[in-house]
Design a protein around this motif. Structure first.
Motif, PDB file in Angstrom:
ATOM      1  N   VAL A 178       0.856  -1.193   0.000  1.00 32.79           N
ATOM      2  CA  VAL A 178       0.000   0.000   0.000  1.00 32.79           C
ATOM      3  C   VAL A 178       0.889   1.238   0.000  1.00 32.79           C
ATOM      4  N   PRO A 179       0.734   2.125  -0.995  1.00 35.13           N
ATOM      5  CA  PRO A 179       1.512   3.375  -1.010  1.00 35.13           C
ATOM      6  C   PRO A 179       1.014   4.313   0.085  1.00 35.13           C
ATOM      7  N   LEU A 180       1.906   4.768   0.941  1.00 34.31           N
ATOM      8  CA  LEU A 180       1.502   5.542   2.114  1.00 34.31           C
ATOM      9  C   LEU A 180       1.555   7.049   1.896  1.00 34.31           C
ATOM     10  N   LYS A 181       2.416   7.504   1.011  1.00 34.12           N
ATOM     11  CA  LYS A 181       2.591   8.953   0.858  1.00 34.12           C
ATOM     12  C   LYS A 181       1.324   9.616   0.322  1.00 34.12           C
ATOM     13  N   SER A 182       0.768   9.052  -0.728  1.00 35.33           N
ATOM     14  CA  SER A 182      -0.451   9.632  -1.297  1.00 35.33           C
ATOM     15  C   SER A 182      -1.625   9.488  -0.335  1.00 35.33           C
ATOM     16  N   LEU A 183      -1.645   8.401   0.428  1.00 34.50           N
ATOM     17  CA  LEU A 183      -2.708   8.192   1.409  1.00 34.50           C
ATOM     18  C   LEU A 183      -2.627   9.261   2.502  1.00 34.50           C
ATOM     19  N   ILE A 184      -1.407   9.515   2.999  1.00 27.61           N
ATOM     20  CA  ILE A 184      -1.229  10.542   4.033  1.00 27.61           C
ATOM     21  C   ILE A 184      -1.629  11.909   3.496  1.00 27.61           C
ATOM     22  N   ALA A 185      -1.228  12.214   2.258  1.00 25.09           N
ATOM     23  CA  ALA A 185      -1.565  13.511   1.665  1.00 25.09           C
ATOM     24  C   ALA A 185      -3.080  13.711   1.627  1.00 25.09           C
ATOM     25  N   ARG A 186      -3.796  12.657   1.286  1.00 32.38           N
ATOM     26  CA  ARG A 186      -5.256  12.771   1.246  1.00 32.38           C
ATOM     27  C   ARG A 186      -5.824  12.913   2.657  1.00 32.38           C
ATOM     28  N   ALA A 187      -5.255  12.196   3.617  1.00 39.99           N
ATOM     29  CA  ALA A 187      -5.731  12.280   5.000  1.00 39.99           C
ATOM     30  C   ALA A 187      -5.562  13.693   5.557  1.00 39.99           C
ATOM     31  N   LEU A 188      -4.503  14.386   5.175  1.00 40.91           N
ATOM     32  CA  LEU A 188      -4.317  15.768   5.621  1.00 40.91           C
ATOM     33  C   LEU A 188      -5.461  16.645   5.126  1.00 40.91           C
ATOM     34  N   ARG A 189      -5.926  16.376   3.916  1.00 43.13           N
ATOM     35  CA  ARG A 189      -7.043  17.167   3.366  1.00 43.13           C
ATOM     36  C   ARG A 189      -8.361  16.809   4.036  1.00 43.13           C
ATOM     37  N   MET A 190      -8.371  15.690   4.766  1.00 42.97           N
ATOM     38  CA  MET A 190      -9.605  15.233   5.426  1.00 42.97           C
ATOM     39  C   MET A 190      -9.586  15.472   6.934  1.00 42.97           C
ATOM     40  N   GLY A 191      -8.595  16.223   7.436  1.00 44.71           N
ATOM     41  CA  GLY A 191      -8.613  16.604   8.847  1.00 44.71           C
ATOM     42  C   GLY A 191      -7.632  15.905   9.755  1.00 44.71           C
ATOM     43  N   ASP A 192      -6.715  15.107   9.214  1.00 45.60           N
ATOM     44  CA  ASP A 192      -5.674  14.469  10.022  1.00 45.60           C
ATOM     45  C   ASP A 192      -4.382  15.284   9.978  1.00 45.60           C
ATOM     46  N   GLU A 193      -3.500  15.034  10.947  1.00 46.28           N
ATOM     47  CA  GLU A 193      -2.101  15.429  10.827  1.00 46.28           C
ATOM     48  C   GLU A 193      -1.202  14.203  11.008  1.00 46.28           C
ATOM     49  N   VAL A 194      -1.809  13.022  11.121  1.00 43.43           N
ATOM     50  CA  VAL A 194      -1.228  11.680  11.224  1.00 43.43           C
ATOM     51  C   VAL A 194      -0.218  11.501  12.350  1.00 43.43           C
ATOM     52  N   HIS A 195      -0.383  12.258  13.423  1.00 40.81           N
ATOM     53  CA  HIS A 195       0.315  11.962  14.670  1.00 40.81           C
ATOM     54  C   HIS A 195      -0.738  11.771  15.756  1.00 40.81           C
ATOM     55  N   SER A 196      -1.375  12.845  16.167  1.00 41.66           N
ATOM     56  CA  SER A 196      -2.411  12.708  17.184  1.00 41.66           C
ATOM     57  C   SER A 196      -3.810  12.540  16.600  1.00 41.66           C
ATOM     58  N   ARG A 197      -3.967  12.743  15.301  1.00 36.96           N
ATOM     59  CA  ARG A 197      -5.251  12.449  14.657  1.00 36.96           C
ATOM     60  C   ARG A 197      -5.003  11.617  13.405  1.00 36.96           C
ATOM     61  N   ASN A 198      -5.574  10.409  13.404  1.00 34.67           N
ATOM     62  CA  ASN A 198      -5.377   9.458  12.313  1.00 34.67           C
ATOM     63  C   ASN A 198      -6.688   8.855  11.826  1.00 34.67           C
ATOM     64  N   PRO A 311       7.572  11.544  17.399  1.00 36.32           N
ATOM     65  CA  PRO A 311       7.998  12.804  16.780  1.00 36.32           C
ATOM     66  C   PRO A 311       8.778  12.631  15.478  1.00 36.32           C
ATOM     67  N   ILE A 312       9.025  11.386  15.056  1.00 31.72           N
ATOM     68  CA  ILE A 312       9.574  11.187  13.719  1.00 31.72           C
ATOM     69  C   ILE A 312       8.619  11.765  12.678  1.00 31.72           C
ATOM     70  N   THR A 313       7.327  11.838  13.011  1.00 36.85           N
ATOM     71  CA  THR A 313       6.367  12.422  12.061  1.00 36.85           C
ATOM     72  C   THR A 313       6.634  13.914  11.875  1.00 36.85           C
ATOM     73  N   GLU A 314       6.905  14.625  12.962  1.00 37.73           N
ATOM     74  CA  GLU A 314       7.235  16.048  12.840  1.00 37.73           C
ATOM     75  C   GLU A 314       8.556  16.246  12.098  1.00 37.73           C
ATOM     76  N   THR A 315       9.465  15.303  12.239  1.00 35.85           N
ATOM     77  CA  THR A 315      10.764  15.384  11.559  1.00 35.85           C
ATOM     78  C   THR A 315      10.596  15.507  10.051  1.00 35.85           C
ATOM     79  N   VAL A 316       9.518  14.921   9.507  1.00 36.85           N
ATOM     80  CA  VAL A 316       9.318  14.941   8.053  1.00 36.85           C
ATOM     81  C   VAL A 316       8.182  15.874   7.622  1.00 36.85           C
ATOM     82  N   GLY A 317       7.724  16.751   8.532  1.00 39.02           N
ATOM     83  CA  GLY A 317       6.732  17.750   8.146  1.00 39.02           C
ATOM     84  C   GLY A 317       5.293  17.370   8.407  1.00 39.02           C
ATOM     85  N   LEU A 318       5.062  16.424   9.324  1.00 43.46           N
ATOM     86  CA  LEU A 318       3.709  16.012   9.665  1.00 43.46           C
ATOM     87  C   LEU A 318       3.454  16.322  11.147  1.00 43.46           C
ATOM     88  N   GLY A 319       2.399  15.753  11.727  1.00 44.20           N
ATOM     89  CA  GLY A 319       2.130  15.999  13.144  1.00 44.20           C
ATOM     90  C   GLY A 319       1.962  17.474  13.440  1.00 44.20           C
TER      91      GLY A 319
END
Length: 421
Positions: A178-198, A311-319
């Motif tokens: 499963v490709p994760l990058k495009s999935l995460i990008a879409r989740a950001l548009r749906m209200g996640d930041e993929v650290h504390s909201r997933n 916090p590895i998520t914040e390291t790459v521009g998420l969270g």
């Protein structure tokens, strides 16, 4: 406190190194390809090894909930029959303790891995490196990664090993990854930041594996319905995938001469960072500064530190660096929408660039601030912000909030960097 070193003027070679490190990070293409026991997929993993979060430490340096989590891991794995036997095993070296990052892995809170525990296997198809994150235990507040081990925790971990993880692993393999990058990008548009909201990312992942799951139902694979109900009920399930995706992306940043941060983590002792230009060296400071919202019945004096590598998520521009995507977090971790937006905007002042994939709708789809530059942290006085769960001294999660990395880590890192020049 370490006195702040002089921040050098931008040097052509450092700028070139940082540009290359950022390019590698931005080009990363993480795919989850499997779920399997740690001993089967993590290079160098042995049956006597228990992994935990943060910079490497000797057994005697682990205290509180992180120490209890290590003991619980040894008991679960059958490396000891009693708590006392586990303590003796760690003290004598018969049971080994290791740092997750040293094995290409990341762990939430105490981050406990043992040989039989299932891990997500994520590969960066842009560069070929692989990373790992352990499986989510479930939403029960008392979890091993929060320093708890009892009969209930044991049974839930065993259920993950024998039912949930095998089903998810089979679905991923049947899907072909499963490709994760495009999935995460879409989740950001749906209200996640993929650290504390997933919540959105977890639903999107379930959709990706659904065709394979339906085939597994047809083939009478055991545990499928139970597993899918578990995934549907646990909005935090995807966090372990976002962490593994961030880990393989950040590991791709390692470029000699770069001042960009390639990892952030904390242990019961304090917070630590790595620089992309200094390899595996950790630079440690005191525990992070925190503010948050506690669950009913808990108080500030209960908050304790027992590790954490999310916090590895914040390291790459998420969270926390995509906090403006997830304004509903204010109900969970406190604060206000205005403060969350202001924090997020601050992060652009300490980063190398903006993600070409992860974007923030509220900022007119501007890319998330990505790749923390230690030089800019010292020059501006702005420290990275992270969304986290808060652990209690008696174990378990007692709240959520934000933390800021201590300045001391960046001072030490830049002092070492200047010396290396």
């Amino acid at each position: 406190m370490v006195s702040a070193p002089t921040v050098p003027e931008a040097l052509d070679d450092v700028d070139i190194a940082n540009a290359e490190a950022f390019r590698r990070l931005d080009a990363a293409d993480p795919w989850v390809v499997d779920v399997a026991p740690a001993r089967d997929v993590i290079p160098g993993y042995t049956d006597d090894l228990v992994l935990t979060s943060g910079a490497p430490m000797a057994w005697e340096d682990y205290v509180g909930g992180q120490r209890e989590a290590l003991i619980g891991g040894a008991l679960f794995e059958g490396l000891a029959a009693t708590r006392e036997e586990a303590v003796e095993g760690f003290a004598s070296g018969r049971i080994r303790v290791g740092a997750c990052h040293d094995y290409g892995a990341v762990g939430s809170l105490a981050g406990i891995y043992t040989a039989s525990m299932p891990v997500f296997v994520v590969e960066n198809r842009a560069l070929g490196n692989v990373g790992f994150c352990n499986f989510y235990e479930g939403k029960e507040p008392r979890r091993l990664n929060y320093g708890c081990y009892d009969e209930g925790v044991h049974e839930r971990l065993l259920h993950v090993n024998t039912v949930l993880a095998p089903v998810v692993g089979e679905a991923i393999r049947r899907t072909g990854g499963v490709p994760l990058k495009s999935l995460i990008a879409r989740a950001l548009r749906m209200g996640d930041e993929v650290h504390s909201r997933n919540a959105a990312a977890s639903m999107l992942f379930n959709r990706e594996i659904l065709p394979a799951v339906l085939d597994m139902v047809r083939d009478d694979v055991p545990g499928v319905r139970e597993t899918m109900v578990h995934l549907a009920e646990n909005d935090y399930f995807f966090l372990r995938l976002s962490m593994a995706a961030a880990k393989v992306s950040a590991d791709a940043m390692v470029v000699p001469g770069s001042t960009l941060v390639s990892a952030m983590a904390f242990s019961c002792r304090g917070f630590a960072i790595k620089l992309a230009g200094l390899g595996d060296r950790w630079f440690e400071g005191p525990p992070p500064v925190h503010e948050g919202k506690l669950f009913a019945g808990h108080s500030e004096d209960e908050i304790t530190w027992m590790g954490g590598e999310s916090p590895i998520t914040e390291t790459v521009g998420l969270g926390g660096f995509a906090q403006a995507c997830a304004l509903t977090l204010q109900e969970y971790q406190g604060g206000s929408a205005a403060v969350m937006i202001e924090r997020n905007e601050q992060m652009y002042e300490i980063t190398q660039g903006e993600s070409s994939t992860y974007r923030i709708p509220l900022f007119d789809f501007r890319g998330t601030p990505t790749a923390i530059d230690a030089r800019k942290v010292l020059a501006t006085g702005i420290t990275p912000v992270m969304d986290v769960g808060l652990a209690g001294r008696d174990g378990g999660q007692i709240g959520a909030g934000i933390i800021r990395a201590p300045r001391e880590c960046f001072e030490l890192a830049m002092t070492a960097f200047e010396a290396a020049l």
